[in-house]
Scaffold this active site. Structure first.
Site, PDB file in Angstrom:
ATOM      1  N   ASP A  31      50.274 144.647  62.993  1.00 43.63           N
ATOM      2  CA  ASP A  31      49.430 145.390  63.336  1.00 43.63           C
ATOM      3  C   ASP A  31      51.001 146.739  63.490  1.00 43.63           C
ATOM      4  OD1 ASP A  31      48.673 146.889  65.898  1.00 43.63           O
ATOM      5  OD2 ASP A  31      49.385 145.216  67.083  1.00 43.63           O
ATOM      6  N   ASP A  68      47.933 147.700  72.873  1.00 44.29           N
ATOM      7  CA  ASP A  68      49.354 148.316  72.070  1.00 44.29           C
ATOM      8  C   ASP A  68      50.164 147.654  72.779  1.00 44.29           C
ATOM      9  OD1 ASP A  68      47.389 150.608  72.132  1.00 44.29           O
ATOM     10  OD2 ASP A  68      48.351 151.533  70.833  1.00 44.29           O
ATOM     11  N   HIS A  98      54.775 150.893  80.555  1.00 48.96           N
ATOM     12  CA  HIS A  98      53.739 151.241  80.653  1.00 48.96           C
ATOM     13  C   HIS A  98      52.714 149.735  81.318  1.00 48.96           C
ATOM     14  CE1 HIS A  98      53.684 154.113  78.063  1.00 48.96           C
ATOM     15  NE2 HIS A  98      54.252 153.678  77.169  1.00 48.96           N
ATOM     16  N   ASP A 126      60.746 159.456  78.949  1.00 49.91           N
ATOM     17  CA  ASP A 126      60.048 159.097  77.521  1.00 49.91           C
ATOM     18  C   ASP A 126      58.804 159.910  76.757  1.00 49.91           C
ATOM     19  OD1 ASP A 126      59.645 155.822  75.818  1.00 49.91           O
ATOM     20  OD2 ASP A 126      57.721 157.226  76.002  1.00 49.91           O
ATOM     21  N   ASP A 165      61.757 158.394  72.857  1.00 51.84           N
ATOM     22  CA  ASP A 165      60.696 158.791  71.861  1.00 51.84           C
ATOM     23  C   ASP A 165      60.500 159.773  71.672  1.00 51.84           C
ATOM     24  OD1 ASP A 165      59.782 158.391  73.854  1.00 51.84           O
ATOM     25  OD2 ASP A 165      58.204 156.636  73.522  1.00 51.84           O
ATOM     26  N   TYR A 167      61.642 155.208  68.878  1.00 49.23           N
ATOM     27  CA  TYR A 167      61.451 154.577  67.598  1.00 49.23           C
ATOM     28  C   TYR A 167      61.785 154.886  66.422  1.00 49.23           C
ATOM     29  CZ  TYR A 167      58.547 152.641  71.119  1.00 49.23           C
ATOM     30  OH  TYR A 167      58.284 152.543  72.460  1.00 49.23           O
TER      31      TYR A 167
END
Ligand code: SS9
Ligand code: ZN
Length: 556
Positions: free
Chosen positions: A22, A94, A137, A174, A267, A307
């Protein structure tokens, strides 16, 4: 009064991963946690923290932010086979599931609650929880964006319920909008949620209308949700600082939280494949420092995204070292006229702005073209380099004082006569003549000037030394003086020289303790606001960090 910094981590949270192909989820890897922790160990920072064990959150705790149906559904995932996990995963966006992710998600919440317990009971001053999966999230009944349970949202509810926190501030730095946190506290005036995020006029994930600046909360919670959507990539250190000085900090000081959470996603740092921003890891030292005098220093940082393994590990170290109280590094790259809307990216560290064709939601292109594009992107990302942050040292002697003989030296400080051979980080010269008592000015007005004028000027100027004088006629109220002393220690590598006549409250700040809370602030007087604004307008042409308005072209 020095109380220590908690570090909460357990290797168990590295024990789940993506089990199928993915491209969206492949960046969320166990190594994120491994490299972050290893960097803390290697740099000696982990050793200086108070290590606190994780625990599993209970059902009741998870239900503080999630529905029973959702919890029951996630509970079944440890027993699912690959096919079933893939089907379950497809209900959400996601995110991926794994037989061990439910266990890890309970540990991630539990780790965050352990942090809250230790900070709220005063066992430590502040701390960081290194957790996987992230949380910001996830929503009442949905996993989303690599998140299963909303660690910080649950912890904020928990702090209200079990520690009587009346006002909680959540700072989400973030690069993605933590819509899960926003939904949870939309109508709640006791939790102030701030988030900046890559937005690009809704073309960036999660592509929500409600991530825009006009989502301010609803009902009683109106005004307690602050979104700063970035409509361009490549935002840098000045942009982040400008938003702190001109948007977040004035609101945060007025709010006067009892506890501060950081949704600490990295990130938003340079090199990240999701964020494409240019801010360097050392900026997180300053962002952390600027939050550490709210809530009497009670700051809980909880890992979210990040990431690029290199920039992630560096940023985590910057954050933890600042929580430990070490002086912040010289903020890099503030020179350019970048704030608040930067010129086109110029340095090699900056990723070129997105080419046309990226207007719609991502993921709708298909086939070879997309694969080609991915290859190009990967290549571009390899080129992003930035200097490794300089080693920050813990000062061996923090505070020294030059005192008249009769005056006793406060605990923890050294008297200058006996420290001739050492070089202290800061120094205080106590003057003899007594100061006449003075009335305090308008606290709110002074704070507005400190945050909106003095700090941006100071950061832009990059002094080698901060000289503070508290002399007769310039008397400011004690709490305000402490805030000033503490906040200005973010400059000049913490080198501060103070001239004053009463030592007590200042020594505490120079030793690295948090300034005391000023309490909720009222609006500053209209005259103060007027003269402050005139001054800012006059200075902003020469001092870009003072700019608060862009041209229409920039934000339409
Ligand atoms: C767009 C895909 C975004 C989700 C990212 C979740 C980050 C959580 N390139 N996918 S911090
Ligand atoms: Zn993120």
């Amino acid at each position: 009064m020095k109380m220590g910094t908690a570090l909460i981590y357990d290797e168990e949270m590295t024990k789940y991963k993506l089990l199928w192909v993915d491209p969206v989820c492949k960046i969320e890897v166990p190594e994120r946690l491994i490299v972050s922790y290893e960097a803390l160990v290697k740099s000696g920072l982990a050793d200086r923290c108070v290590s606190i064990p994780v625990r599993e959150a209970t059902d009741a705790e998870i239900l503080l932010a999630h529905s029973e149906e959702y919890l029951e559904a996630v509970k079944k995932t440890p027993f699912m086979h690959l096919e079933e996990l893939m089907t379950f995963t497809q209900k959400y966006g996601d995110v991926y599931f794994h037989p061990n992710i439910y266990h890890c998600a309970k540990l991630a919440v539990g780790a965050t609650l352990q942090l809250v317990d230790n900070v709220m009971t005063g066992k430590v001053r502040n701390g960081m929880a290194l957790v996987r999966p992230p949380g910001h999230h996830s929503q009442s009944s949905a996993a989303n964006g690599f998140c299963v349970f909303n660690n910080v949202a649950i912890a904020a509810q928990y702090a209200k319920k079990h520690h009587k926190a009346k006002r909680v501030l959540i700072v989400d730095w973030d690069v993605h909008h933590g819509q899960g946190v926003q939904y949870c506290f939309e109508d709640d005036p006791s939790v102030l949620y701030f988030s900046w995020h890559r937005y690009e006029h809704q073309s960036f994930w999660p592509n929500l209308k409600e991530s825009d600046f006009d989502s301010v909360g609803s009902g009683k919670g109106a005004g307690f949700n602050v979104n700063v959507p970035w409509n361009k990539v490549g935002m840098g250190n000045s942009d982040y600082l400008a938003v702190f000085f001109h948007v977040l900090l004035p609101v945060a000081y007025e709010f006067s939280p009892d506890l501060v959470f950081i949704c600490a996603g990295f990130d938003s740092a340079i090199g990240d494949p999701e964020g494409h921003m240019s801010a360097t890891p050392d900026i997180f030292a300053h962002l952390t420092h600027l939050l550490m005098n709210l809530a009497d220093g009670k700051v809980c940082a909880v890992l979210e995204g990040g990431y690029n393994l290199t920039s992630l590990a560096q940023s985590v170290c910057q954050t933890v070292q600042t929580l430990l109280g070490d002086p912040a590094p010289r903020p890099a790259q503030l020179g350019g006229a970048s704030a608040p809307f930067p010129e086109e990216p110029s340095s090699k560290n900056r990723r070129p702005a997105q080419q046309g064709g990226s207007q719609g939601p991502e993921g709708d292109a298909g086939g070879d073209a997309q694969r080609e594009e991915e290859k190009v992107e990967e290549k571009e990302e390899e080129e992003i380099v930035w200097p490794e942050p300089l080693r920050r040292v813990a000062p061996s002697l923090r505070s020294a004082l030059l005192l008249p003989d009769a005056v006793e030296c406060p605990d923890g400080c050294a008297r200058f006569t006996c420290v001739r051979a050492c070089s202290p980080l800061n120094a205080t010269v106590l003057l003899r003549s007594p100061s006449p008592p003075q009335g305090c000015g308008d606290t709110a007005g002074v704070m507005q000037a400190v945050l909106g004028l003095l700090l941006p000027l100071g950061y832009q100027y990059e002094p080698g030394l901060v000289l503070l004088a508290r002399l007769p006629g310039y008397q400011v109220e004690g709490g305000l003086w402490q805030q000033l002393t503490c906040l200005l220690q973010g400059l000049a590598l913490g080198h501060t020289l103070v001239l004053l006549q009463v030592i007590g409250i200042t020594a505490s700040c120079l030793l690295g303790n948090a300034a005391l809370s000023l309490g909720p602030l009222v609006a500053p007087g209209p005259e103060d606001v007027g003269s402050f604004e005139r001054l800012r307008l006059r200075l902003q042409t020469d001092w870009p960090l003072l700019q608060t308005t862009g041209t229409f072209r920039d934000w339409k």
